[in-house]
Design a protein around this motif. Structure first.
Motif, PDB file in Angstrom:
ATOM      1  N   ILE A  43       0.836  -1.201   0.000  1.00 14.84           N
ATOM      2  CA  ILE A  43       0.000   0.000   0.000  1.00 14.84           C
ATOM      3  C   ILE A  43       0.870   1.250   0.000  1.00 14.84           C
ATOM      4  CG2 ILE A  43      -1.657   1.349   1.375  1.00 14.84           C
ATOM      5  CD1 ILE A  43      -2.836  -1.397   2.242  1.00 14.84           C
ATOM      6  N   THR A  44       1.964   1.229   0.745  1.00  9.23           N
ATOM      7  CA  THR A  44       2.891   2.363   0.767  1.00  9.23           C
ATOM      8  C   THR A  44       3.490   2.600  -0.615  1.00  9.23           C
ATOM      9  OG1 THR A  44       3.424   1.996   3.093  1.00  9.23           O
ATOM     10  CG2 THR A  44       5.012   3.261   1.799  1.00  9.23           C
ATOM     11  N   ILE A  45       3.855   1.526  -1.294  1.00  4.80           N
ATOM     12  CA  ILE A  45       4.424   1.658  -2.646  1.00  4.80           C
ATOM     13  C   ILE A  45       3.399   2.274  -3.593  1.00  4.80           C
ATOM     14  CG2 ILE A  45       5.267   0.375  -4.651  1.00  4.80           C
ATOM     15  CD1 ILE A  45       6.511  -1.636  -2.618  1.00  4.80           C
ATOM     16  N   ILE A  46       2.155   1.835  -3.501  1.00  3.94           N
ATOM     17  CA  ILE A  46       1.096   2.401  -4.350  1.00  3.94           C
ATOM     18  C   ILE A  46       0.911   3.885  -4.044  1.00  3.94           C
ATOM     19  CG2 ILE A  46      -1.388   2.368  -4.815  1.00  3.94           C
ATOM     20  CD1 ILE A  46      -1.251  -0.678  -4.390  1.00  3.94           C
ATOM     21  N   ASP A  47       0.908   4.227  -2.767  1.00  2.06           N
ATOM     22  CA  ASP A  47       0.780   5.636  -2.378  1.00  2.06           C
ATOM     23  C   ASP A  47       1.932   6.473  -2.930  1.00  2.06           C
ATOM     24  OD1 ASP A  47      -1.564   5.109  -1.014  1.00  2.06           O
ATOM     25  OD2 ASP A  47      -0.593   5.013   0.967  1.00  2.06           O
ATOM     26  N   GLU A  48       3.145   5.919  -2.883  1.00  3.09           N
ATOM     27  CA  GLU A  48       4.311   6.638  -3.405  1.00  3.09           C
ATOM     28  C   GLU A  48       4.200   6.835  -4.916  1.00  3.09           C
ATOM     29  OE1 GLU A  48       7.510   4.169  -2.078  1.00  3.09           O
ATOM     30  OE2 GLU A  48       7.485   5.011  -0.053  1.00  3.09           O
ATOM     31  N   LEU A  49       3.733   5.815  -5.624  1.00  5.98           N
ATOM     32  CA  LEU A  49       3.534   5.945  -7.070  1.00  5.98           C
ATOM     33  C   LEU A  49       2.480   7.000  -7.384  1.00  5.98           C
ATOM     34  CD1 LEU A  49       3.634   2.255  -8.321  1.00  5.98           C
ATOM     35  CD2 LEU A  49       5.080   4.125  -9.123  1.00  5.98           C
ATOM     36  N   GLU A  50       1.411   6.994  -6.635  1.00  3.25           N
ATOM     37  CA  GLU A  50       0.356   7.991  -6.835  1.00  3.25           C
ATOM     38  C   GLU A  50       0.884   9.404  -6.579  1.00  3.25           C
ATOM     39  OE1 GLU A  50      -4.216   8.918  -5.389  1.00  3.25           O
ATOM     40  OE2 GLU A  50      -2.990   7.488  -4.281  1.00  3.25           O
ATOM     41  N   MET A  51       1.656   9.564  -5.520  1.00  6.27           N
ATOM     42  CA  MET A  51       2.233  10.865  -5.200  1.00  6.27           C
ATOM     43  C   MET A  51       3.181  11.331  -6.313  1.00  6.27           C
ATOM     44  SD  MET A  51       4.191  12.074  -1.703  1.00  6.27           S
ATOM     45  CE  MET A  51       5.319  10.694  -1.788  1.00  6.27           C
ATOM     46  N   LYS A  52       3.977  10.406  -6.842  1.00  4.90           N
ATOM     47  CA  LYS A  52       4.909  10.762  -7.909  1.00  4.90           C
ATOM     48  C   LYS A  52       4.139  11.152  -9.173  1.00  4.90           C
ATOM     49  CE  LYS A  52       8.911  10.726  -7.579  1.00  4.90           C
ATOM     50  NZ  LYS A  52       9.839  11.848  -7.312  1.00  4.90           N
ATOM     51  N   CYS A  53       3.047  10.469  -9.459  1.00  6.05           N
ATOM     52  CA  CYS A  53       2.219  10.826 -10.619  1.00  6.05           C
ATOM     53  C   CYS A  53       1.693  12.251 -10.486  1.00  6.05           C
ATOM     54  CB  CYS A  53       1.040   9.864 -10.759  1.00  6.05           C
ATOM     55  SG  CYS A  53       1.457   8.245 -11.392  1.00  6.05           S
ATOM     56  N   GLU A  55       2.974  14.630  -8.644  1.00  3.67           N
ATOM     57  CA  GLU A  55       4.112  15.536  -8.712  1.00  3.67           C
ATOM     58  C   GLU A  55       4.499  15.817 -10.158  1.00  3.67           C
ATOM     59  OE1 GLU A  55       8.860  15.185  -7.740  1.00  3.67           O
ATOM     60  OE2 GLU A  55       7.470  14.204  -6.373  1.00  3.67           O
ATOM     61  N   PHE A  56       4.582  14.759 -10.962  1.00  3.89           N
ATOM     62  CA  PHE A  56       4.932  14.922 -12.376  1.00  3.89           C
ATOM     63  C   PHE A  56       3.862  15.701 -13.125  1.00  3.89           C
ATOM     64  CE2 PHE A  56       7.782  10.884 -12.535  1.00  3.89           C
ATOM     65  CZ  PHE A  56       8.824  11.586 -11.985  1.00  3.89           C
ATOM     66  N   GLN A  57       2.615  15.452 -12.781  1.00  2.00           N
ATOM     67  CA  GLN A  57       1.510  16.130 -13.443  1.00  2.00           C
ATOM     68  C   GLN A  57       1.544  17.625 -13.180  1.00  2.00           C
ATOM     69  OE1 GLN A  57      -2.321  14.735 -12.173  1.00  2.00           O
ATOM     70  NE2 GLN A  57      -3.296  15.354 -14.084  1.00  2.00           N
ATOM     71  N   ASN A  58       1.996  18.008 -11.993  1.00  2.26           N
ATOM     72  CA  ASN A  58       2.009  19.428 -11.621  1.00  2.26           C
ATOM     73  C   ASN A  58       3.248  20.187 -12.094  1.00  2.26           C
ATOM     74  OD1 ASN A  58      -0.477  19.291 -10.319  1.00  2.26           O
ATOM     75  ND2 ASN A  58       0.456  18.618  -8.414  1.00  2.26           N
ATOM     76  N   ARG A  59       4.245  19.450 -12.565  1.00  6.61           N
ATOM     77  CA  ARG A  59       5.447  20.113 -13.066  1.00  6.61           C
ATOM     78  C   ARG A  59       5.240  20.602 -14.496  1.00  6.61           C
ATOM     79  NH1 ARG A  59      10.253  16.040 -11.385  1.00  6.61           N
ATOM     80  NH2 ARG A  59      10.027  16.277  -9.156  1.00  6.61           N
ATOM     81  N   GLU A  60       5.909  21.668 -14.793  1.00 11.33           N
ATOM     82  CA  GLU A  60       5.876  22.157 -16.174  1.00 11.33           C
ATOM     83  C   GLU A  60       7.044  21.553 -16.926  1.00 11.33           C
ATOM     84  OE1 GLU A  60       5.458  26.353 -16.648  1.00 11.33           O
ATOM     85  OE2 GLU A  60       4.326  26.516 -14.797  1.00 11.33           O
ATOM     86  N   ALA A  61       6.826  21.221 -18.180  1.00 14.69           N
ATOM     87  CA  ALA A  61       7.887  20.611 -19.006  1.00 14.69           C
ATOM     88  C   ALA A  61       8.849  21.651 -19.510  1.00 14.69           C
ATOM     89  CB  ALA A  61       7.272  19.874 -20.189  1.00 14.69           C
TER      90      ALA A  61
END
Length: 61
Positions: A43-53, A55-61
């Protein structure tokens, strides 16, 4: 710690690699021997993946 990944293709590659590692871990788990700590870690790994998604979504390219 490395620098943040800004390139969208590299972000996607990173997420794919992490997801593949998670899937490999799931394949290796024996349901008969899995305990609550193992499930909590998954569950922690899934939460970390979700958080990273996010984070990436909110970054500008």
């Amino acid at each position: 710690m490395g620098s943040p990944i800004q390139d969208k293709d590299r972000q996607l590659d990173y997420l794919k690699q992490r997801l593949q590692m998670f899937m490999n871990l799931l394949d290796a788990i024996n349901p008969e021997e899995t305990n609550l700590e193992d499930i909590d870690r998954l569950i922690t790994i899934i939460d970390e993946l979700e958080m990273k998604c996010r984070e990436f979504q909110n970054r500008e390219a």
